[in-house]
Design an enzyme around this catalytic site. Structure first.
Site, PDB file in Angstrom:
ATOM      1  N   HIS A 148      39.025  41.599  36.178  1.00 26.19           N
ATOM      2  CA  HIS A 148      39.406  41.369  34.788  1.00 26.19           C
ATOM      3  C   HIS A 148      39.875  40.497  34.307  1.00 26.19           C
ATOM      4  O   HIS A 148      39.553  39.853  33.137  1.00 26.19           O
ATOM      5  CB  HIS A 148      40.326  42.769  34.582  1.00 26.19           C
ATOM      6  CG  HIS A 148      40.884  42.731  33.134  1.00 26.19           C
ATOM      7  ND1 HIS A 148      39.969  43.340  32.271  1.00 26.19           N
ATOM      8  CD2 HIS A 148      42.102  42.723  32.536  1.00 26.19           C
ATOM      9  CE1 HIS A 148      40.472  43.354  31.124  1.00 26.19           C
ATOM     10  NE2 HIS A 148      41.707  42.997  31.097  1.00 26.19           N
TER      11      HIS A 148
ATOM     12  N   ASP B  16      35.646  44.696  37.462  1.00 28.06           N
ATOM     13  CA  ASP B  16      36.804  44.889  36.456  1.00 28.06           C
ATOM     14  C   ASP B  16      37.270  46.393  36.534  1.00 28.06           C
ATOM     15  O   ASP B  16      36.454  47.159  36.140  1.00 28.06           O
ATOM     16  CB  ASP B  16      36.346  44.339  35.227  1.00 28.06           C
ATOM     17  CG  ASP B  16      37.485  44.316  34.047  1.00 28.06           C
ATOM     18  OD1 ASP B  16      38.645  44.895  34.423  1.00 28.06           O
ATOM     19  OD2 ASP B  16      37.601  43.875  33.045  1.00 28.06           O
TER      20      ASP B  16
ATOM     21  N   SER C 220      39.940  40.305  26.634  1.00 29.70           N
ATOM     22  CA  SER C 220      40.707  41.789  26.898  1.00 29.70           C
ATOM     23  C   SER C 220      41.039  42.431  25.424  1.00 29.70           C
ATOM     24  O   SER C 220      40.149  42.609  24.463  1.00 29.70           O
ATOM     25  CB  SER C 220      41.819  42.001  27.830  1.00 29.70           C
ATOM     26  OG  SER C 220      41.999  43.043  28.269  1.00 29.70           O
TER      27      SER C 220
END
Length: 271
Positions: free
Chosen positions: A245, A215, A115
């Site tokens: 995610h 996601d 991320s």
């Protein structure tokens, strides 16, 4: 005598003790697993995550089993590190990551960024290239480069804009925590100084992106955009059709390990 003393494998895979180093007045928590085989693994976590998450621990245990090194840290304001989360910026967390890298990393390294950690990994690669120290490879999991400018700012409500102006931050509910996400004006303004999706990104190494198509935090189209900015490097994009995610299910962890193992084999095999 403990069970661990009778089980060398359990001892080998035991959680590493935490160490601390000072970076610009912040006490940064580090877990370093030395290894004899290259390349090593450097874990870079996401926004408000820590180095004890499922993916980070899975990679550390893989390193313990295979003899590779594994290096993890918590950014300031995260996990076991000191500092105020609300004072954090991409520049600050990048500086901390580089300080830990320079202090502990030995030999060639694969940067693994999750991320926001994907953004940090790309910026680290840029800074390391200036030193003539390109990573051996980069693995990006649901990468969120430029998320402040590309994903946050375009979707600000009028109320959030007012909060940024008057309070210096705004809050947003999190599906992963009872506490809301906090985005500060400082974070957003600093993010503009660290944008990577404004031109060609040259990492000097292979890049493998793992991205869930379900996601909702970082849409998979963002990964497609990132690929367009990596025309010089050898880039592989793996889309997980039912992945979210986190990509932390057993099958996702297996994919992550297989991806790292594939890069290790490639790096270690003479061309």
């Amino acid at each position: 005598m403990s069970d661990m003393a009778n089980n060398p494998q359990a001892e080998l895979l035991a959680e590493r003790p935490v160490e601390f180093i000072d970076v610009n007045g912040a006490r940064i928590a580090v877990r370093n697993r030395p290894g004899d085989r290259e390349p090593g693994i450097v874990w870079l976590g996401g926004y408000r995550s820590d180095m004890l998450g499922t993916k980070a621990v899975a990679l550390d245990q893989w390193a313990g089993r295979t003899g590779h090194s594994a290096l993890r840290l918590d950014y300031s304001g995260h996990g076991e590190s000191g500092g105020d989360f609300n004072e954090g910026t991409i520049s600050r967390w990048l500086e901390e990551s580089l300080a830990v890298y320079h202090r502990f990393a030995r030999g060639t390294q694969i940067l693994v960024g999750s991320s926001m950690g994907g953004w940090i990994a790309l910026r680290m690669a840029q800074e390391l290239r200036k030193e003539g120290k390109s990573p051996a490879a980069i693995v990006l999991i649901a990468p969120a480069p430029d998320f402040t400018a590309a994903l946050v700012e375009p979707n600000l409500t009028e109320a959030q804009k007012r909060d940024l102006e008057t309070r210096g931050y705004f809050e947003e509910p999190s599906e992963y925590s009872p506490s809301p996400y906090i985005y500060t004006r400082k974070l957003i303004e600093d993010g503009r100084q660290n944008l990577v999706l404004k031109g060609i990104i040259e990492t000097g190494c292979p890049v493998h992106i793992l991205q869930g198509m379900q996601d909702e935090a970082v849409p998979y189209q963002h990964a497609l955009t990132l690929v367009e900015h990596l025309p010089v490097d050898d880039v592989t994009l793996t889309l997980v059709r039912d992945g979210d995610h986190r990509l932390s299910r057993p099958q996702d962890l297996d994919l992550l390990i297989r991806t790292v193992e594939g890069l290790v084999t490639r790096i270690s095999t003479p061309s």
